[in-house]
Design a protein around this motif. Structure first.
Motif, PDB file in Angstrom:
ATOM      1  N   ILE A 115      77.582 -34.559  12.713  1.00  0.00           N
ATOM      2  CA  ILE A 115      78.466 -34.244  11.575  1.00  0.00           C
ATOM      3  C   ILE A 115      79.872 -34.795  11.852  1.00  0.00           C
ATOM      4  CG2 ILE A 115      79.512 -32.392  10.226  1.00  0.00           C
ATOM      5  CD1 ILE A 115      76.951 -30.715  10.959  1.00  0.00           C
ATOM      6  N   ALA A 116      80.369 -34.555  13.064  1.00  0.00           N
ATOM      7  CA  ALA A 116      81.680 -35.095  13.433  1.00  0.00           C
ATOM      8  C   ALA A 116      81.620 -36.610  13.597  1.00  0.00           C
ATOM      9  CB  ALA A 116      82.173 -34.436  14.715  1.00  0.00           C
ATOM     10  N   ALA A 117      80.531 -37.103  14.207  1.00  0.00           N
ATOM     11  CA  ALA A 117      80.469 -38.527  14.560  1.00  0.00           C
ATOM     12  C   ALA A 117      80.077 -39.431  13.387  1.00  0.00           C
ATOM     13  CB  ALA A 117      79.480 -38.732  15.706  1.00  0.00           C
TER      14      ALA A 117
ATOM     15  N   PRO B 192      86.345 -40.247   9.635  1.00  0.00           N
ATOM     16  CA  PRO B 192      86.890 -40.248  11.004  1.00  0.00           C
ATOM     17  C   PRO B 192      88.348 -39.803  11.110  1.00  0.00           C
ATOM     18  CG  PRO B 192      85.774 -42.317  10.523  1.00  0.00           C
ATOM     19  CD  PRO B 192      85.794 -41.541   9.243  1.00  0.00           C
ATOM     20  N   VAL B 193      89.106 -39.915  10.047  1.00  0.00           N
ATOM     21  CA  VAL B 193      90.505 -39.478  10.150  1.00  0.00           C
ATOM     22  C   VAL B 193      90.667 -37.995   9.799  1.00  0.00           C
ATOM     23  CG1 VAL B 193      91.424 -41.780   9.731  1.00  0.00           C
ATOM     24  CG2 VAL B 193      91.165 -40.207   7.813  1.00  0.00           C
ATOM     25  N   GLN B 194      89.560 -37.341   9.421  1.00  0.00           N
ATOM     26  CA  GLN B 194      89.595 -35.900   9.160  1.00  0.00           C
ATOM     27  C   GLN B 194      89.044 -35.158  10.383  1.00  0.00           C
ATOM     28  OE1 GLN B 194      90.813 -34.432   6.382  1.00  0.00           O
ATOM     29  NE2 GLN B 194      91.312 -36.442   5.530  1.00  0.00           N
ATOM     30  N   SER B 195      89.721 -34.092  10.779  1.00  0.00           N
ATOM     31  CA  SER B 195      89.285 -33.373  11.977  1.00  0.00           C
ATOM     32  C   SER B 195      88.154 -32.395  11.675  1.00  0.00           C
ATOM     33  CB  SER B 195      90.455 -32.571  12.550  1.00  0.00           C
ATOM     34  OG  SER B 195      91.521 -33.429  12.850  1.00  0.00           O
ATOM     35  N   VAL B 196      87.174 -32.379  12.560  1.00  0.00           N
ATOM     36  CA  VAL B 196      86.153 -31.328  12.526  1.00  0.00           C
ATOM     37  C   VAL B 196      85.660 -31.085  13.956  1.00  0.00           C
ATOM     38  CG1 VAL B 196      84.392 -33.019  11.857  1.00  0.00           C
ATOM     39  CG2 VAL B 196      83.897 -30.593  11.601  1.00  0.00           C
ATOM     40  N   VAL B 197      85.643 -29.835  14.336  1.00  0.00           N
ATOM     41  CA  VAL B 197      85.105 -29.443  15.645  1.00  0.00           C
ATOM     42  C   VAL B 197      83.905 -28.538  15.396  1.00  0.00           C
ATOM     43  CG1 VAL B 197      85.529 -28.217  17.813  1.00  0.00           C
ATOM     44  CG2 VAL B 197      87.401 -29.447  16.692  1.00  0.00           C
ATOM     45  N   ILE B 198      82.768 -28.870  16.004  1.00  0.00           N
ATOM     46  CA  ILE B 198      81.601 -27.981  15.945  1.00  0.00           C
ATOM     47  C   ILE B 198      81.197 -27.681  17.386  1.00  0.00           C
ATOM     48  CG2 ILE B 198      79.198 -27.738  15.193  1.00  0.00           C
ATOM     49  CD1 ILE B 198      79.896 -29.775  12.957  1.00  0.00           C
TER      50      ILE B 198
ATOM     51  N   GLU C 228      89.576 -28.300   3.024  1.00  0.00           N
ATOM     52  CA  GLU C 228      88.459 -27.588   2.393  1.00  0.00           C
ATOM     53  C   GLU C 228      87.280 -28.534   2.151  1.00  0.00           C
ATOM     54  OE1 GLU C 228      88.144 -24.347   2.117  1.00  0.00           O
ATOM     55  OE2 GLU C 228      90.160 -23.968   2.847  1.00  0.00           O
ATOM     56  N   ASP C 229      87.552 -29.819   1.892  1.00  0.00           N
ATOM     57  CA  ASP C 229      86.473 -30.792   1.672  1.00  0.00           C
ATOM     58  C   ASP C 229      85.629 -30.958   2.930  1.00  0.00           C
ATOM     59  OD1 ASP C 229      87.315 -31.180  -0.862  1.00  0.00           O
ATOM     60  OD2 ASP C 229      88.236 -33.142  -0.525  1.00  0.00           O
ATOM     61  N   THR C 230      86.306 -31.120   4.058  1.00  0.00           N
ATOM     62  CA  THR C 230      85.578 -31.304   5.320  1.00  0.00           C
ATOM     63  C   THR C 230      84.833 -30.022   5.683  1.00  0.00           C
ATOM     64  OG1 THR C 230      87.367 -32.764   5.991  1.00  0.00           O
ATOM     65  CG2 THR C 230      85.813 -32.135   7.690  1.00  0.00           C
ATOM     66  N   ARG C 231      85.462 -28.895   5.335  1.00  0.00           N
ATOM     67  CA  ARG C 231      84.825 -27.607   5.597  1.00  0.00           C
ATOM     68  C   ARG C 231      83.506 -27.479   4.827  1.00  0.00           C
ATOM     69  NH1 ARG C 231      87.766 -21.874   4.104  1.00  0.00           N
ATOM     70  NH2 ARG C 231      86.929 -20.664   5.827  1.00  0.00           N
ATOM     71  N   ASP C 232      83.538 -27.828   3.534  1.00  0.00           N
ATOM     72  CA  ASP C 232      82.320 -27.782   2.708  1.00  0.00           C
ATOM     73  C   ASP C 232      81.262 -28.739   3.262  1.00  0.00           C
ATOM     74  OD1 ASP C 232      83.523 -25.971   1.029  1.00  0.00           O
ATOM     75  OD2 ASP C 232      84.091 -27.455  -0.483  1.00  0.00           O
ATOM     76  N   LEU C 233      81.729 -29.937   3.612  1.00  0.00           N
ATOM     77  CA  LEU C 233      80.807 -30.938   4.150  1.00  0.00           C
ATOM     78  C   LEU C 233      80.125 -30.403   5.411  1.00  0.00           C
ATOM     79  CD1 LEU C 233      80.111 -34.236   4.216  1.00  0.00           C
ATOM     80  CD2 LEU C 233      81.618 -34.091   6.187  1.00  0.00           C
ATOM     81  N   ALA C 234      80.906 -29.827   6.313  1.00  0.00           N
ATOM     82  CA  ALA C 234      80.352 -29.345   7.585  1.00  0.00           C
ATOM     83  C   ALA C 234      79.311 -28.258   7.337  1.00  0.00           C
ATOM     84  CB  ALA C 234      81.471 -28.833   8.491  1.00  0.00           C
TER      85      ALA C 234
END
Ligand code: ZN
Ligand code: ZN
Length: 391
Positions: A226-228, A233-239, A268-274
């Motif tokens: 999901i992160a990779a 790539p310019v949006q942060s996500v940590v799982i 919120e977009d990246t959150r929904d995506l994750a």
């Protein structure tokens, strides 16, 4: 540096309050003694109104400036401090260390509460502003959504709050410095529990089983896609998978595996995506192996997202207190969560970091709030009020 003289004078007294609170930490909503201490101090200072029991154990104090009227026709700004401690045993050995094993002010909320009380004392004495200040002391910041509880209790409308400001001490930033950014400054901290139900059996006959450990192990790796591969790539996500529970001994393939973890995002977009991708990957991977999976996904607080105009005010005030060279106006966001996010969803405002120097990190048993921070914090609050509430 233009720390207010009166704020410097208050340091010793405010340090005493801070150390008293530090010795007597309380957790989540059970902050009755802390809330009573806060209300008692506000009474001593002669603030105009004190409301207790907001969001169960929150306290709001109201101070009207010289030009304010009772009908609240003027503007009101809310200043927020959190009061709760953490379930942790302190190892600092300091004279004011926690008296209760298993409870500790390891996030510096003792410092936040004391600095806001110091500002309250100053503002009640001087009232050099035209408008109203709402001093917000909230319970249950540490995972209890105390900010939301106070909002749901009608706090914003009841006190006519127009703007809200918050502050958090930050180890690693020198004392006497501030840091802030526009937009997302702290992450949305979500959490999940995944249960994979397979079919247990003899470890020597894996072909007669559906092995939930085998599936779970693949899942730990696959979620990183999901992160990779999914998020911009310019949006942060940590799982992070933080707990993996399965099995009993060497020769048994168990019936099920349970995985716990956290997701941190700054939009919120990246959150929904994750969340969506976690669900798809869990269901897809389980189905591919003939297992059943369920996922319990819990959204804690939203992204702590600073509003542009109010962030500019905060930068201006911090610069006035410590000088431009000591204000980082574009600090990297923290992937930790902060429930002041709920207040910033409800009203425009800004959340700022105040340097706590080279102390142990937040939530560390060796952490302590540095009392040298106090005059900077009080000066920031007071100047914010006096400058935001001038004609
Ligand atoms: Zn914390
Ligand atoms: Zn905190």
């Amino acid at each position: 540096m233009p720390i207010l003289n009166r704020a410097a004078e208050l340091q010793a007294e405010v340090s005493d309050w801070r150390r008293h609170l530090h010795e007597n930490p309380e957790i989540l909503y059970d902050v009755d003694d802390t809330a009573a201490f806060v209300a008692e101090k506000l009474r001593e200072f002669g603030v105009d109104e004190i409301a207790t029991g907001i969001g169960r154990t929150g306290v709001v104090g109201i101070i009207r400036g010289k030009g304010a009227t009772d009908d609240r026709a003027t503007r009101t700004i809310g200043l927020r401090a959190d009061m709760d401690a953490l379930p942790l045993t302190e190892i600092t050995g300091k004279p004011w260390a926690s008296k209760t094993p298993g409870k500790m002010h390891a996030c510096g909320h003792d410092g936040h509460t004391s600095m806001l009380l110091g500002a309250a004392k100053y503002l009640a004495e001087t009232r050099n502003f035209n408008g109203t200040v709402a001093l917000i002391f909230q319970p249950a910041e540490e995972g209890g959504a105390g900010a939301l509880a106070m909002i749901d209790d009608g706090m914003m409308d009841r006190f006519g709050i127009d703007e809200v400001y918050g502050m958090h001490n930050m180890p690693g930033i020198p004392v006497g410095q501030f840091a802030i950014r526009k937009g997302g400054i702290m992450a949305a901290p979500d959490r999940f529990t995944i249960t994979i139900k397979g079919r247990g059996g003899h470890a020597a006959q894996p072909h007669r089983t559906i092995d939930p450990i085998f599936i779970g192990a693949q899942l730990v790796g696959s979620l990183q896609a999901i992160a990779a591969r999914n998020a911009d790539p310019v949006q942060s996500v940590v799982i992070s998978v933080t707990k993996f529970d399965a099995g009993t001994t060497h020769n048994i393939i168990p019936e099920k595996a349970t995985l716990l973890g956290t997701v941190r995002t700054l939009s919120e977009d990246t959150r929904d995506l994750a969340e969506n991708r976690i669900r798809q990957i869990v269901e897809g991977l389980a189905a591919a192996h003939g297992a059943e999976a369920s996922i319990d996904y819990y959204r804690q607080c939203p992204v702590t997202s600073n509003h542009d105009a109010e962030t500019d005010h905060a930068i201006r005030i911090a610069t006035d207190v410590v000088g431009a060279a000591s204000v980082d106006a574009n600090v990297d966001p923290s992937m930790a969560g902060e429930d002041f996010a709920f207040m910033l969803k409800s009203r425009p405002g800004a959340f700022i970091f105040i340097g706590n120097g080279a102390t142990a990190g937040l939530h560390n048993p060796a952490y302590d709030f540095d009392d040298e921070v106090i005059p900077f914090g009080i000066s920031y609050w007071v100047k914010l009020v006096e400058q935001r509430l001038t004609d």
